[in-house]
Enzyme design. Structure first.
Site, PDB file in Angstrom:
ATOM      1  CB  CYS A 115       7.483   3.357  -7.551  1.00  0.00           C
ATOM      2  SG  CYS A 115       6.488   4.800  -7.904  1.00  0.00           S
ATOM      3  N   GLY A 149      11.908   0.876  -4.311  1.00  0.00           N
ATOM      4  CA  GLY A 149      10.863  -0.130  -4.410  1.00  0.00           C
ATOM      5  C   GLY A 149      11.446  -1.490  -4.698  1.00  0.00           C
ATOM      6  CG  ASN A 190       7.984   8.388  -7.515  1.00  0.00           C
ATOM      7  OD1 ASN A 190       7.429   7.854  -6.559  1.00  0.00           O
ATOM      8  ND2 ASN A 190       9.047   9.157  -7.388  1.00  0.00           N
ATOM      9  N   GLY A 191       4.498   8.450  -7.148  1.00  0.00           N
ATOM     10  CA  GLY A 191       3.678   9.379  -6.392  1.00  0.00           C
ATOM     11  C   GLY A 191       2.369   8.736  -6.015  1.00  0.00           C
ATOM     12  CE1 TYR A 232      15.528   4.907   5.494  1.00  0.00           C
ATOM     13  CE2 TYR A 232      13.427   5.051   4.350  1.00  0.00           C
ATOM     14  CZ  TYR A 232      14.415   4.294   4.933  1.00  0.00           C
ATOM     15  OH  TYR A 232      14.330   2.933   4.950  1.00  0.00           O
TER      16      TYR A 232
END
Length: 493
Positions: free
Chosen positions: A18, A44, A123-124, A264
């Site tokens: 996300c 996301g 996020n995580g 990436y």
């Protein structure tokens, strides 16, 4: 909005969980949040949410499935989100239910506390979420979602601290894993990173207002000035009265930023640790050409993530760079629901070979990673069908041999091609003339570590390549779903 089946091309790529974004001190905060989330859409694409606060009417929220451009650009939605402070989130599910996400799993989450409401976007991944959830339910908590992030709200509710930031500190001290968080109260915007700083978070300024974002590219889209990164283990609390206040609520540790963000996940126009992501990926291609040269006529990227590395490979090797594969930019995740015949077309729905350029050529194909290997097989077939004389695969990351538990959707280890095959076996399986990955040391050199990886004290989280996890994935170990390489092999195996 109903979620249509994802495309086979998407299924063979690692996916960031996300992106988070927040702003304070601006007129119509929701519009800025929507723009920021649009810039973070690569992190996301499944769903998104925005929460704002307006003094006269309180907190307002909107959670939607689909892309930001299809949901948070409608006047009917944005008019329901007034206020000068807001946070947002775009997600691709990992800990929540995959493929059948309920709207209640979409962040940001909101909680009403004795001192007022608070919203949180994460996020995580919390690696002890199952244990925490079990404990909280036994003590009376009622969960509304399947997300690990909801544990933070419940832990905050049980804290006896007198204000929201202190309650958040209490809660996050119980959490293991990786977290970059953007949160808000009625008057404060809060940003915090875990002690290892695995996932990114940056601070920006927009006139008299302030911005928090997963990446700098989202600052650019709204014209905000990049100020600095939120540091590992730091909490920033931003208000109109006091500006930016910083504290260090966690035990200090040696940072372990996710190295795959460089490879990436992050957009190439973002800045990470003071380095251009694009330049880092070009440098990866340079290192790859040094380590794994090939006799060929052209260097072609697998678009779009392989493009900067292919440019670097071409520059270092002297082999001409060419766009041998063209991506259909209009083939999104919510394409027409495919029939079986269309589904069998595989990656051809997204990628097409430039036949006139490829025919008769010895081709170096540069891609960012190999996960299951299914996409590599399809692309190789397309290149050979177009008349290529030879196909040489060069991969701009080391072999992905271990799953990630810190916010990246990774297949189980036995489904990772590099976990079950040697490089030569993978070359035979894919059916190419040669296959080579950048070394872990080469990757470290490309991200600025001149001496390569410090094996005694790695500078990044590279668990997906090395199997060395900086935080033990306790939930997965307890469930018997992973055995770390340093763990003893049970008797009888």
């Amino acid at each position: 909005m109903r979620q249509l089946p994802s495309h086979p091309f998407d299924d063979d790529k690692l996916k960031e969980e996300c992106g988070v974004f927040g702003v304070i001190g601006v007129t119509d905060a929701a519009n800025f949040v929507a723009l920021g989330l649009h810039a973070l859409q690569h992190r996301g694409q499944e769903a998104g949410g925005i929460i704002t606060h307006y003094p006269e009417t309180g907190f307002h929220s909107a959670h939607r499935f689909g892309l930001v451009r299809d949901t948070f650009t409608k006047t009917s939605v944005m008019e329901t989100l007034p206020g000068s402070i807001g946070i947002g989130h775009v997600r691709y599910s990992t800990a929540g239910s995959k493929g059948a996400t309920a709207i209640r799993d979409v962040q940001p989450f909101f909680g009403e506390f004795a001192m007022g409401g608070a919203a949180i976007a994460h996020n995580g991944n919390i690696t002890n979420a199952v244990a925490l959830r079990r404990e909280l339910i036994e003590r009376g908590s009622i969960f509304q979602s399947n997300s690990d992030s909801e544990c933070i709200i419940h832990l905050m509710a049980r804290s006896i601290q007198k204000n929201i930031p202190e309650r958040m500190k209490d809660a996050l001290r119980r959490v293991e894993g990786a977290f970059s968080i953007v949160a808000m109260t009625r008057t404060k915007l809060i940003g915090v990173r875990d002690a290892l700083g695995v996932r990114p978070l940056v601070l920006g300024q927009l006139g008299d207002g302030w911005v928090l974002s997963s990446e700098t590219c989202a600052l650019d889209i709204i014209g905000a000035e990049f100020v600095r990164e939120v540091e590992p283990g730091e909490m920033v609390v931003i208000s109109a009265r006091n500006g930016v206040e910083s504290s260090r609520p966690f035990e200090q540790k040696r940072p372990r930023f996710c190295i795959f963000e460089h490879v990436y996940f992050s957009r190439p126009d973002s800045i990470l640790s003071g380095r251009s992501v694009y330049e880092t990926r070009r440098a990866i291609g340079v290192e790859l050409a040094r380590e794994a040269p090939a006799e060929a006529d052209i260097v072609c990227p697998v678009p779009d993530s392989g493009t900067p590395a292919a440019i670097g490979y071409s520059q270092q090797s002297g082999i001409p760079y060419a766009m041998g594969i063209i991506r259909n930019q209009y083939m999104g995740r919510t394409f027409i629901e495919p029939s079986e015949q269309i589904r069998n077309m595989g990656v051809r729905l997204k990628l097409n070979v430039n036949r006139a350029l490829i025919r008769g050529k010895r081709v170096v194909l540069v891609d960012d990673s190999v996960v299951r290997g299914t996409t590599s097989l399809k692309i190789k077939e397309m290149i050979l069908d177009a008349g290529a004389a030879e196909v040489h695969f060069r991969i701009a990351s080391p072999p992905t041999t271990w799953p990630c538990f810190y916010g990246v959707d990774t297949p189980e280890r036995e489904k990772l091609l590099a976990a079950t095959m040697t490089t030569e076996e993978m070359r035979t399986y894919i059916g190419v003339d040669s296959l080579a990955f950048i070394s872990l040391d080469g990757l470290y050199r490309a991200v600025g570590e001149a001496k390569g990886r410090n094996n005694a004290a790695p500078q990044y989280c590279d668990a997906c390549f090395s199997g060395e996890y900086p935080v033990r994935p306790s939930d997965m170990i307890e469930a018997g779903r992973i055995r770390l390489k340093e763990d003893p092999v049970p008797a009888g195996e």
